[in-house]
Design an enzyme around this catalytic site. Structure first.
Site, PDB file in Angstrom:
ATOM      1  N   ASP A   1       0.856  -1.176   0.000  1.00 40.85           N
ATOM      2  CA  ASP A   1       0.000   0.000   0.000  1.00 40.85           C
ATOM      3  C   ASP A   1       0.891   1.224   0.000  1.00 40.85           C
ATOM      4  O   ASP A   1       1.940   1.239   0.639  1.00 40.85           O
ATOM      5  CB  ASP A   1      -0.954  -0.001   1.202  1.00 40.85           C
TER       6      ASP A   1
ATOM      7  N   ASP B   1      -9.971   3.026   5.568  1.00 42.10           N
ATOM      8  CA  ASP B   1      -8.862   2.977   6.524  1.00 42.10           C
ATOM      9  C   ASP B   1      -9.330   3.689   7.792  1.00 42.10           C
ATOM     10  O   ASP B   1      -9.364   4.919   7.860  1.00 42.10           O
ATOM     11  CB  ASP B   1      -7.648   3.677   5.907  1.00 42.10           C
TER      12      ASP B   1
ATOM     13  N   GLU C   1      -8.577   3.883  11.763  1.00 42.33           N
ATOM     14  CA  GLU C   1      -7.509   3.502  12.686  1.00 42.33           C
ATOM     15  C   GLU C   1      -7.207   4.628  13.664  1.00 42.33           C
ATOM     16  O   GLU C   1      -7.946   5.607  13.760  1.00 42.33           O
ATOM     17  CB  GLU C   1      -6.254   3.145  11.888  1.00 42.33           C
TER      18      GLU C   1
END
Length: 296
Positions: A95, A184, A186
């Site tokens: 990534d 994403d 987090e």
């Protein structure tokens, strides 16, 4: 009357004085501002990926895993995870974000990387300036690729961010080489770990994002997270395990305990220090299963 040694002695003392003066002058020069500054990077060079502990990040600078190493540590040192060798089949992937700049996709391909996820957006005001080179470059070299969105749940609704993502690189097409988009979600690299949201509010935010993304693209978004963050910030919600593929982040020899609701992971980010560029990951399956995920 001076001895015959007086002349050479004076010359040696004079030479020593001259050397001392030169060394002192050199030290002063080296201490001047900019005197020892490294040469500036060449045109188009992206900033080096920065650890969250080095300096505060500015909005838009987060990457996939920006807070993972800071909060959970990393005991892999870029080495392949022990569990990887025991799995029947895996496919290596990376990534990347703007921190990697223009990526050497051929080098990654030659090293065995076969898929890539590229940061497209963050919040509702940031778009990766290197997205075209990274997203198209990985595709052109032969990789299966997809895009990811770095969520900032304290800045706008899940639906708003899902629409922004889908409209700026996070779309999907059934061409066999495009993976579903990734949420994403987090550790907050800019402030409070859970972005100031309660556990129930965080679950609702994620539902708002994933339902909107599916309405826009027809695909269930992959959810990237860590078990520790998920437990702390969603109360270890089991609401998404039956619909959204899991991308687990854990920099260790195994992915460890998974968040509630998921019996297995689809992707595993096992290190933040890849041998060439970006974070390195494995897909939990063989290449034909990765193509099946791309095709929906």
């Amino acid at each position: 009357m001076p001895s015959y040694r007086s002349g050479p002695t004076r010359r040696r003392r004079g030479l020593a004085t001259l050397i001392g003066t030169f060394v002192s002058a050199l030290a002063v020069l080296l201490a001047l501002p900019g005197a020892a500054t490294a040469a500036p990077p060449g045109p188009g060079t992206a900033p080096a990926q920065q650890s969250p502990s080095e300096a505060p990040l500015k909005p838009g600078e987060a990457w996939m895993g920006a807070g993972v190493q800071q909060h959970e540590g990393d005991d892999t040192s870029g080495k392949p995870p022990g569990e990887r060798a025991r799995l029947a089949a895996t496919v290596e992937g990376v990534d990347v974000s703007s921190h990697q700049g223009n990526v050497n996709w051929k080098g990654l391909w030659d090293s065995g990387v076969r898929w890539a996820y590229v940061k497209a957006t963050e919040g509702t005001s940031y778009k990766n300036p290197y997205f075209a080179q990274q997203y198209n470059g990985s595709y052109n070299i032969g990789m299966i690729r997809g895009a990811y969105h770095f969520a900032t749940p304290n800045s706008s609704s899940g639906a708003t961010q899902a629409n922004y993502f889908a409209s700026n690189g996070g779309g999907w097409s059934k061409d066999g080489k495009t993976l579903p988009g990734v949420l994403d979600i987090e550790y907050n690299p800019y402030g409070a770990t859970c972005y100031g949201l309660s556990q129930s509010a965080m679950v609702n935010w994620i539902k708002d994002f994933t339902s909107t993304y599916k309405a826009r693209t027809g695909r269930d978004a992959v959810i990237y997270t860590t078990t520790n963050w998920w437990t702390q910030c969603t109360g270890n919600s089991s609401s998404f395990g039956n619909t959204n593929p899991l991308w687990i982040a854990r920099y260790a020899s195994s992915p460890g305990t998974l968040p509630a609701g998921w019996g297995f992971y689809t992707f595993w980010q096992y290190t933040s220090s890849g041998p060439i560029v970006g974070d390195h990951n494995v897909f939990n399956g063989a290449m034909d299963r990765l193509r099946a995920l791309a095709n929906g």
